[in-house]
Design an enzyme around this catalytic site. Structure first.
Site, mmCIF file in Angstrom:
data_model
loop_
_atom_site.group_PDB
_atom_site.id
_atom_site.type_symbol
_atom_site.label_atom_id
_atom_site.label_comp_id
_atom_site.label_asym_id
_atom_site.label_seq_id
_atom_site.Cartn_x
_atom_site.Cartn_y
_atom_site.Cartn_z
ATOM 1 N N CYS A 1 40.222 43.913 40.389
ATOM 2 C CA CYS A 1 39.693 42.704 41.028
ATOM 3 C C CYS A 1 40.730 41.592 41.155
ATOM 4 O O CYS A 1 40.769 40.875 42.164
ATOM 5 C CB CYS A 1 38.457 42.214 40.276
ATOM 6 S SG CYS A 1 38.640 42.130 38.493
ATOM 7 N N HIS B 1 37.866 34.965 40.851
ATOM 8 C CA HIS B 1 39.157 35.008 40.167
ATOM 9 C C HIS B 1 40.127 34.126 40.941
ATOM 10 O O HIS B 1 40.320 34.311 42.142
ATOM 11 C CB HIS B 1 39.698 36.434 40.115
ATOM 12 C CG HIS B 1 38.964 37.336 39.165
ATOM 13 N ND1 HIS B 1 37.941 36.910 38.337
ATOM 14 C CD2 HIS B 1 39.126 38.663 38.897
ATOM 15 C CE1 HIS B 1 37.509 37.936 37.612
ATOM 16 N NE2 HIS B 1 38.199 39.001 37.930
#
Lengths: 339, 339, 339, 339
Positions: free
Chosen positions: B149, B242
């Site tokens: 990710c 993120h």
């Protein structure tokens, strides 16, 4: 009755000022004689004037009456300032002219060539600049600054390494706490479950201030270190503590073991912890009453040289505690005069 | 009645699996025929088996019966996998052997020389590795992986630049959301008002995966790019998203204006925003239904070359949406066979 | 060499156990002779066995070796237990039988007729139940319990009022901290920016335990008070501290001024603060080293009678500190025997 | 080209105003013709004037020019107001006098006898008060108010019960989100990991407004309901969503099953969910585009009668969506006149 040195606090009602007052309220060497703040607060009880109550105030402190930020009302041999930069630029010289040694957390004069920018454990020798300052400005007193809160963490984390092997370049990302912005500071709508990758003026301070702290004092001021910092600052939803994630490129290679040895003798100012997931705000922020910078994950980095993570308390090592430490330093060297 | 392609989801009850199911429940091209999970969940209604209810499930999905992760129970021309790495290592080859094209979010096979590690907008051409894979392993189907990710965010943010001027070295600090660890994942005691500067195995993925994604496919696999990453990962108290704070050193100098131009044509995969305080998790994480990586603060950096901040949705661009995008890619190229 | 009483801690490695150990490490009257925990931890250094490091451990504590929860390994005149209810049900009677006075935070025996459920400032007189307990169970030692963490806050906040004018009914909503669930406890995915209006078993404890604490001890056990509680519990994204928002209906009317007077003499166990926005977790949770319950917003309520907000530290007044206080109480009354 | 009704928004740049604008930007029946705000914003692009960007603005909206809050600049048959109470008291009557029907979220006129305080699903019949209002005040237009954000949640959760068996008394604790205070609103230093058990003026609104909403309209205004509320409000570290923990005492007993039946036919305004740990902010706050109040844990309470937990979106059902719903209501009844 006491031979403690009288001290006053400017900007005493803010988040940093309040912390300075808390430290002085129990200080063995200083006697708090005045808490000064802006017009809005003058005449109020300190307990009623503070912007943001952190926890219960030490006994007696709440009853102090807030006075104006003038040498007449708040003059003292040592004056600790938590003023904002704009106000500091006007107010602090008046105190210095009147004979006070102003130990300031404000950024107003930090980068002036004749103003010592001090972290006692790193560059106390820069205090010699006071002579230049007094000569140039015709002051009886003077101004001594401590660095920006994030700079303090980065500089202390790197000083032990830099002293051994000169650092060439640093890439640093900071994760800074809400209290660094004071109160009201950052709105909760902006910080709950969110990160703000910007703090006004902070990156320039991180570029400039370490170069001065690691620089060499001379007749005309400080020669800046060639040490270069590439910063990205962020604000994270944490109350207290600034973390710095740092990649270091040295002038020559250094092994992890050698890097670790550099830190010997630096505790409690800098303390290295083991553990893959350290430092952490919750565990480490209050170490050494907030004056310890905790370094973790010191490791070789195949790309730049070395990596580490540092954490320090922005309101203590980065502000209030730093100012009090500088006050202790100048008191110890008898640089403040009775006024 | 429909010519949609039958697809199954492995590890459907976890945080990522649930997101894949949500995407497939309304997909124009795919028909969800099986939700598969571990023994503990088999036989339950999907609504009762999911680990963590995010928001109300799409109509009908909650009533699906969970089946075992076997080709017999969950075989389909395309199988999307949100299994953990250990389980994936056992289960996914069985599906590939049975003829399914497994589009996986798991890390188990990502760095295998004959497994395409794909971000469609960057390196769809690497799908040619499937021939090598089928030949070597004797599979009818195959495995196609999407990256970690955090890698997805970093790779997409840098691909437009790297395509124009080769990147030499990157220093990156990530600020990663809680949902990246799944459920239960990180304990609230560890993350409330705290930062954890470590995620097991994550930094190695950030070092390795971009080199493969930016590499060149050949007869024996992918030649890794010389692109180097020096990462520090952190977990921050944010639900989704993120963030990557990136300093980039290029093989040759690049101006900010030129850097900005590199991003033309990359939207909606990568979108550049103006504003000193962007990107932010709250504002930007859901852009493009979570598939847009938002880049901000693109600026020249006097120390390394260029700096930028990137943000992407870890569960969408970084996991579920990435898997579905890869499934669409292989479907569009008719790489999946009816089984 | 010392006349401190030897004490052991069961379940020492958990969130509550760790707090008990911290308190005992600096205790003037007790000497910590054993830290005991489950098989998984036995033989490890305490520092390596703890589930969740809160802050640096007191000197020496980290080096202690964890022993099993058996009277042979951890027997002592006073044994403080932070075991979970299921384990406590098995383990604590073994210690009581072997002669230890077990001061427990576990819920296992709290509502047993012959087990004193004690908050020292409220119902120390209930310790007379120990005679009944020893007689019935044939134990040399015994079990003394402290209440559930939310009960402790509610009972202390109401005791001063109830002693003056009997309370008839109470409607209470609690806002409870993450640490009440221990570690790993609540997942961050469930608590970041969220409220969970349920804690398993907690409401029943709030209904039952105050009735026993406010009840009358007699020959056959405690006659429950007629005091009735209608609770709604919630978990909020706060680290430490349980808040209780309370509406009180009395048997007869009570004015706000009279209500306020009831609290005289109760400090530091219960402390009333002024201020419209108090108590608050951040400001008040650590008062009295976590042993003070802070009451604010005491006001007449036109609908039920009186309203107030109370806050206490769930791990101290609600658990570890409560157990240590009960240990001090039984030590002071010489209820523990040398073994 | 369109027969949509022209509408304007007052206080369009705030947190609530922005949400109203977002709803109107895609509305089938209304055409947004003016966004109005204070002098500071006038003349700016809407995108530059908003206090706090929530997520990307709908296409076209950012380019609108902000106009002053005067009937000349922002007059329209229907005007939706998100002004603060002080400004509303001055500005809204000017619009009503000029012929606009002002649908307001402000508290300024809510409790005036001749101002309808409306939740469409509960008391649309109170719109008859407009006749009285126009007669008394000599206005061509008028003012229709929606309730306070916490009131909306409590009133909708209780209306289905109250309609069946009259409610006598209610004890309610609210856990309210940060966005209820607008931007900048609550400082992050006050709300990170903390609860503030106070919101200025909020409890009085909870005491008064439900009595009017559940009251009976007559010739001289509304006869208040005898329904009594005892509130404690708190602010919790959550972005959006107000939760209400409610104990209800009825005029006569009601069983849980009967209580549950009361909610039949109320969806999507009020929706009952199963599950011990529901409703939750994260799962339930956006249901029905923020217009659904979710009720959970409906259960008999041995002390007061019944208990339940309700949750609604403070910015939608509690403010912006409520105003738009009232605008739709008055439009549907042709109560607004062309001007």
């Amino acid at each position: 009755m006491t031979d403690r040195i009288p001290v006053a606090v400017l900007g005493a009602t803010g988040v940093v000022g309040q912390r300075i007052v808390r430290r002085l309220a129990r200080h063995p060497r200083f006697e708090l004689v005045a808490v000064a703040a802006s017009e809005r607060s003058v005449g109020k009880r300190f307990a009623d004037a503070i912007h943001w109550l952190e926890t219960d105030l030490p006994d007696g402190v709440g009853e102090l009456e807030v006075v104006p930020c003038t040498p007449e009302a708040a003059g003292a041999p040592i004056v600790l300032s938590a003023l904002d930069a704009t106000t500091a630029r006007e107010v602090e010289p008046a105190f210095a002219r009147a004979g006070s040694l102003v130990v300031t957390n404000a950024s107003a004069f930090r980068m002036d060539a004749d103003v010592p920018l001090i972290i006692p454990e790193i560059n106390a020798s820069h205090l010699t600049l006071l002579d230049l300052q007094r000569e140039r400005r015709g002051w009886e007193g003077g101004i001594v600054a401590n660095p920006n809160c994030a700079t303090a963490v980065v500089a202390l984390a790197l000083a032990p390494l830099h002293r051994r092997v000169p650092i060439k370049r640093v890439a640093v990302t900071t994760l800074q706490a809400a209290s660094g912005a004071g109160h009201p500071g950052v709105a909760s709508l902006d910080l709950l479950g969110n990160v703000i990758p910007h703090i006004e003026g902070e990156e320039q301070k991180l570029r400039d201030e370490p170069r001065k702290i690691f620089g060499s004092p001379g007749m005309g001021g400080v020669t800046l270190s060639s040490f270069l910092v590439s910063p990205q600052v962020t604000r994270v939803p944490v109350l207290h503590g600034h973390m710095a994630c740092i990649a270091v490129e040295f002038e020559k290679a250094i092994e992890a073991r050698e890097a670790l040895e550099c830190y010997e003798g630096w505790s409690p100012a800098v303390s290295v912890v083991a553990g893959l997931a350290r430092p952490q705000h919750r565990i480490d922020v209050d170490r050494g009453e907030g004056m310890t910078v905790t370094v973790g994950q010191l490791r070789e980095d195949g790309v730049f040289g070395l990596r580490l993570v540092a954490l320090g308390h922005n309101l203590e090592r980065g502000a209030a505690g730093a100012a009090v430490a500088n006050a202790e330093l100048v008191a110890g060297r008898s640089l403040a005069r009775a006024i």
